[in-house]
Design an enzyme around this catalytic site. Sequence first.
Site, short mmCIF file in Angstrom:
data_model
loop_
_atom_site.label_atom_id
_atom_site.label_comp_id
_atom_site.label_asym_id
_atom_site.label_seq_id
_atom_site.Cartn_x
_atom_site.Cartn_y
_atom_site.Cartn_z
N TYR A 1 42.73 28.88 44.51
CA TYR A 1 42.22 30.50 44.29
C TYR A 1 41.95 30.50 43.06
O TYR A 1 40.84 30.60 42.55
CB TYR A 1 43.42 31.22 44.58
CG TYR A 1 43.37 32.68 44.24
CD1 TYR A 1 42.06 33.68 45.17
CD2 TYR A 1 43.89 33.45 43.34
CE1 TYR A 1 42.01 34.86 44.90
CE2 TYR A 1 43.44 34.66 42.91
CZ TYR A 1 42.66 35.22 43.74
OH TYR A 1 42.49 36.72 43.35
N LYS B 1 37.98 30.98 41.20
CA LYS B 1 38.09 32.38 40.30
C LYS B 1 37.61 31.90 39.08
O LYS B 1 36.50 32.53 38.56
CB LYS B 1 39.28 33.15 40.27
CG LYS B 1 39.54 33.97 41.54
CD LYS B 1 38.52 34.96 42.26
CE LYS B 1 39.02 35.51 43.40
NZ LYS B 1 37.88 36.31 44.19
N1 LIG Z 1 44.70 42.60 44.70
C1 LIG Z 1 44.90 41.95 43.64
O1 LIG Z 1 46.03 41.73 43.25
C2 LIG Z 1 43.63 41.04 43.10
C3 LIG Z 1 43.85 40.57 41.58
C4 LIG Z 1 42.60 39.77 41.36
C5 LIG Z 1 41.59 39.66 42.17
N2 LIG Z 1 41.49 40.17 43.33
C6 LIG Z 1 40.25 39.99 44.20
O2 LIG Z 1 39.76 41.14 44.55
C7 LIG Z 1 38.87 41.14 45.82
C8 LIG Z 1 39.29 42.11 46.94
O3 LIG Z 1 40.61 41.90 47.31
P1 LIG Z 1 41.69 42.93 47.56
O4 LIG Z 1 42.77 42.92 46.69
O5 LIG Z 1 41.04 44.35 47.90
O6 LIG Z 1 42.48 42.36 48.90
P2 LIG Z 1 42.42 43.04 50.47
O7 LIG Z 1 42.92 44.25 50.53
O8 LIG Z 1 43.25 41.86 51.11
O9 LIG Z 1 41.03 43.13 50.68
C9 LIG Z 1 40.30 41.70 51.06
C10 LIG Z 1 38.91 42.07 51.58
O10 LIG Z 1 38.06 40.92 51.74
C11 LIG Z 1 37.76 40.67 53.35
N3 LIG Z 1 38.09 39.31 53.83
C12 LIG Z 1 39.02 38.44 53.60
N4 LIG Z 1 38.68 37.32 54.10
C13 LIG Z 1 37.38 37.53 54.46
C14 LIG Z 1 36.62 36.49 55.39
N5 LIG Z 1 36.97 35.28 55.75
N6 LIG Z 1 35.62 37.07 55.87
C15 LIG Z 1 35.11 37.97 55.66
N7 LIG Z 1 35.70 39.19 54.91
C16 LIG Z 1 37.13 38.76 54.51
C17 LIG Z 1 38.89 41.49 54.05
O11 LIG Z 1 38.29 42.18 55.21
P3 LIG Z 1 38.89 41.62 56.72
O12 LIG Z 1 40.38 41.14 56.89
O13 LIG Z 1 38.70 42.86 57.38
O14 LIG Z 1 38.10 40.30 57.28
C18 LIG Z 1 39.27 42.83 53.06
O15 LIG Z 1 37.92 43.63 53.24
C19 LIG Z 1 39.12 39.68 46.12
O16 LIG Z 1 38.13 38.78 45.77
C20 LIG Z 1 40.44 39.25 45.41
O17 LIG Z 1 40.34 37.65 45.13
C21 LIG Z 1 42.62 40.83 44.08
#
Ligand SMILES: NC(=O)c1ccc[n+]([C@@H]2O[C@H](COP(=O)([O-])OP(=O)(O)OC[C@H]3O[C@@H](n4cnc5c(N)ncnc54)[C@H](OP(=O)(O)O)[C@@H]3O)[C@@H](O)[C@H]2O)c1
Length: 262
Positions: free
Chosen positions: A156, A160
């Site tokens: 991961y 990133k």
């Molecule tokens: N939350 C944190 O702490 C954090 C920190 C740093 C970076 N980020 C980044 O922020 C971004 C958004 O994440 P989030 O925090 O909003 O998490 P989240 O609530 O788990 O949302 C992730 C989204 O990605 C989609 N997704 C996951 N796997 C997928 C796949 N194989 N194909 C298509 N869609 C997929 C999910 O939709 P479905 O499950 O419906 O497919 C969901 O809409 C990510 O890139 C993550 O790495 C998050």
Amino acid sequence: MTKNNGKYALITGASQGLGYEFAKLAAQDGYNLVIVSRTKKKLDKVKKEIEKNYNVKVKVLVKDLAKPSSAGEIFSSLKKDKINVEMLINNAGYARFGLDHKISLKDDLNLIHVDLMTPVKLTKLYLKLMVKKRSGMILNVASIAGFQPMPYFNSYGASKSFILNFSEALYNELKGTGVHVTCVCPGVTKTGFIKRAKMEKSRLTKQIIMKASTVAKEGYRAMLKRKRLCVPGIHNKFLSIVHKILPRPVALRISRFVSGPY
Ligand SMILES: NC(=O)c1ccc[n+]([C@@H]2O[C@H](COP(=O)([O-])OP(=O)(O)OC[C@H]3O[C@@H](n4cnc5c(N)ncnc54)[C@H](OP(=O)(O)O)[C@@H]3O)[C@@H](O)[C@H]2O)c1
């Protein structure tokens, strides 16, 4: 009500979390949306809510972005529908908590596809068209995990890092083209991310956790302002700078402690 600007924003991972927040922000600015994830039910709910509250059209595309063909399929499907993407938000992503030798190769490759390969493919597919038209913007969602190696989140963090470096180099290359790429690097944020990563036992969950709406707003605004990089939250900004200054072995040890189990 919002004035529809006739343009389209493509947002991956818009069924929940940060992607859902990005979708509302783009709709507020009058963008029609193409929202992508694996879950039709959740996407349909987002479509219904956004079309009710904003004067924009929402197209739902159900795709598993772990599939190597998914970026090409999205591009072809939108081309067939004559949908011209003027804003691309590569947001979909997830992490896996655990020691690398305990994570299967298949699981790691799926993650690398969602977090790295698919955003790079979508960026490259749309960049060509955008540069030709001398207009367009891309927001790539990386993470503060991209600023240093990340034991317990190895693939991961490395994915990133790639997205961060790839986006910053593009930002520089694109100067004068009318197109720009911004990279947003969130720290821990309250979304479905922690549950999916099975990281409840990681010390990271004991840190300051930001609200998804705040993080998305900062990232989205940075893209509109044509910024290179956005690290939401003063504590995350501090961490990103500290990791740049520290000798690599020290940064690595701190990173292992902070990411590891408590
Ligand atoms: N939350 C944190 O702490 C954090 C920190 C740093 C970076 N980020 C980044 O922020 C971004 C958004 O994440 P989030 O925090 O909003 O998490 P989240 O609530 O788990 O949302 C992730 C989204 O990605 C989609 N997704 C996951 N796997 C997928 C796949 N194989 N194909 C298509 N869609 C997929 C999910 O939709 P479905 O499950 O419906 O497919 C969901 O809409 C990510 O890139 C993550 O790495 C998050």
